[in-house]
Design an enzyme around this catalytic site. Structure first.
Site, PDB file in Angstrom:
ATOM      1  N   GLU A 188       5.531   1.558   1.685  1.00  0.00           N
ATOM      2  CA  GLU A 188       5.811   0.043   1.364  1.00  0.00           C
ATOM      3  C   GLU A 188       5.308  -0.724   2.624  1.00  0.00           C
ATOM      4  O   GLU A 188       6.179  -1.100   3.767  1.00  0.00           O
ATOM      5  CB  GLU A 188       7.397  -0.102   1.275  1.00  0.00           C
ATOM      6  CG  GLU A 188       7.689   0.270   0.053  1.00  0.00           C
ATOM      7  CD  GLU A 188       9.274  -0.174  -0.049  1.00  0.00           C
ATOM      8  OE1 GLU A 188      10.102  -0.578   0.766  1.00  0.00           O
ATOM      9  OE2 GLU A 188       9.796   0.200  -1.401  1.00  0.00           O
ATOM     10  N   GLU A 234       8.422   3.922  -6.763  1.00  0.00           N
ATOM     11  CA  GLU A 234       9.867   3.911  -6.417  1.00  0.00           C
ATOM     12  C   GLU A 234      10.688   2.610  -7.196  1.00  0.00           C
ATOM     13  O   GLU A 234      10.052   1.578  -7.106  1.00  0.00           O
ATOM     14  CB  GLU A 234      10.036   3.650  -4.936  1.00  0.00           C
ATOM     15  CG  GLU A 234      11.481   3.536  -4.346  1.00  0.00           C
ATOM     16  CD  GLU A 234      11.647   3.224  -2.901  1.00  0.00           C
ATOM     17  OE1 GLU A 234      10.782   3.959  -2.372  1.00  0.00           O
ATOM     18  OE2 GLU A 234      12.082   2.263  -2.354  1.00  0.00           O
TER      19      GLU A 234
END
EC number: 3.2.1.4
Length: 409
Positions: free
Chosen positions: A165, A254
């Protein structure tokens, strides 16, 4: 009478062989044998026959904290009882992860080798988060993926996720993330020319539309998209649709049923909207996360066994929902496997993956709180006190009783 007895014995033997044969067939089912080498065709994940594939499974939590839940037995249970086809091994780089403790990669290897034995796909996740720019540890990433691709590049099970991320207003696709990927991908391709590589996108892997406008040239790259049902909605679905329209391949590596903090909720109605969205677009996904941590995105309740065999009472509301969604679409209906035996049910399971909440006698062992640093669960020293972040935070000073910091001494 003897003839009747003989016939009865033959019938019993035939029935036994039928049951054994069916059980063996179920146990031996391999999604990797069915689909083989994955690749990208026209912006879609396909198998070795060019047919679209949708993988569904679970992500671990941070292996440095909850690695005890990542093992052959738990992954086998997830395959046989839940019906997962992919497992994501989330190896944090900071926060006590690989950069500070390289031995955590042994847990990644354990996950990969279990997945190979079980015939499922596995994501090797370089889990950057508080180290928001993937270039901070770029050289370490290149070394790590060189090792992983050399070890496992011949196995079609393996998928690489090279930047979980990326985040921060100064970390953009064009200037930081894509240049990073253009250095790491060739390292993998030197050992593994074919397996899928997932690349994170900006704003915690939400800005797939930016990546879609300036795509990488590798033909087997996918772009990571992450969401949490209690926080993210239609505007992000629109960004995904835009990226798909540009021919970008998207992997939802995710997602959670909670708010973006990993806690709060669960938001099952909103999660169902997302499930339908992903199914309609054949998007593969991994749910966050396989842990018993006391947060709503956790799949397990506190005290659940680390080796599978979970009863309904041991599944959280999120875990119950996600298990149901995976089982609904399993290629081979999951069996009801026998729970693994507990050699000593009177002894509590150790929890070596969780950080020790007891602070050292010397607070100087921990860094001072910095308002410019992103924290997720780190321990810091501030105003004569040790504090641990309970969720993602930046520029929120420790001491607010309703804030993200918990005092440790």
């Amino acid at each position: 009478m003897k003839k009747i007895t003989t016939i009865f014995v033959v019938l019993l033997m035939t029935l036994a062989l039928f049951i054994i044969g069916n059980t063996t067939a179920a146990d031996d089912y391999s999604v990797v044998e069915e689909h083989g080498q994955l690749s990208i065709s026209n912006g879609e994940l396909v198998n070795d026959r060019g047919e679209p594939v949708q993988l569904k499974g679970m992500s671990s939590h941070g292996l440095q904290w909850y690695g005890q839940f990542v093992n052959y037995e738990s992954m086998k249970w997830l395959r046989d009882d839940w019906g997962i086809t992919v497992f994501r091994a989330a190896m944090y780089t900071s926060s006590g992860g690989y950069i500070e403790d390289p031995s955590v990669k042994e847990k990644v290897k354990e996950a990969v080798e279990a997945a190979i034995d079980l015939g499922i796909y596995v994501i090797i996740d370089w889990h950057i988060l508080s180290d928001n720019d993937p270039n901070i540890y770029k050289e370490e990433a290149k070394d790590f993926f060189d090792e992983m691709s050399e070890l496992y590049g011949d196995y079609p099970n393996v998928i690489y996720e090279i930047a979980n991320e990326p985040n921060g207003s100064d970390v953009t696709w064009d200037n930081q993330i894509k240049p990073y990927a253009e250095e790491v991908i060739p390292v993998i391709r030197n050992n593994d020319p074919n397996n899928i590589i997932i690349v994170g996108t900006g704003t915690w892997s939400q800005d797939v539309h930016h990546a879609a406008d300036n795509q990488l040239t590798d033909p087997n790259v996918m772009y990571a998209f992450h969401f949490y049902a209690g926080t993210h909605g239609q505007n992000l679905r629109d960004q995904v649709d835009y990226a798909l329209d540009q021919g970008a391949a998207i992997f939802v590596s995710e997602w959670g049923t909670s708010e973006a903090t990993g806690d709060g909720g669960v938001f099952l109605d909103e999660a169902q909207v997302w499930i339908d969205f992903m199914d309609e677009r054949n998007l593969s996904w991994a749910n966050w996360s396989l842990t018993h941590k006391d947060e709503s995105s956790a799949a397990l309740m506190p005290g659940a066994s680390p080796t599978g065999g979970w009863t309904e009472a041991e599944l959280s509301p999120s875990g119950t929902f996600v298990r149901e969604k995976i089982r609904e679409s399993a290629t081979t209906p999951p069996s009801d496997p026998t729970p693994p035996s507990d050699p000593d049910p009177g002894e509590p399971e150790p929890d070596p993956g969780e950080p020790d909440p007891t602070p050292p006698s010397d607070p100087g062992d921990y860094p001072a709180w910095d308002p410019n640093t992103i924290y997720t669960d780190e321990i810091v020293y501030h105003n004569g006190q040790l504090w641990q972040a309970k969720w993602w935070t930046q520029n929120q000073e420790p001491g607010d009783p309703y804030g993200p910091w918990e005092p440790l001494n």
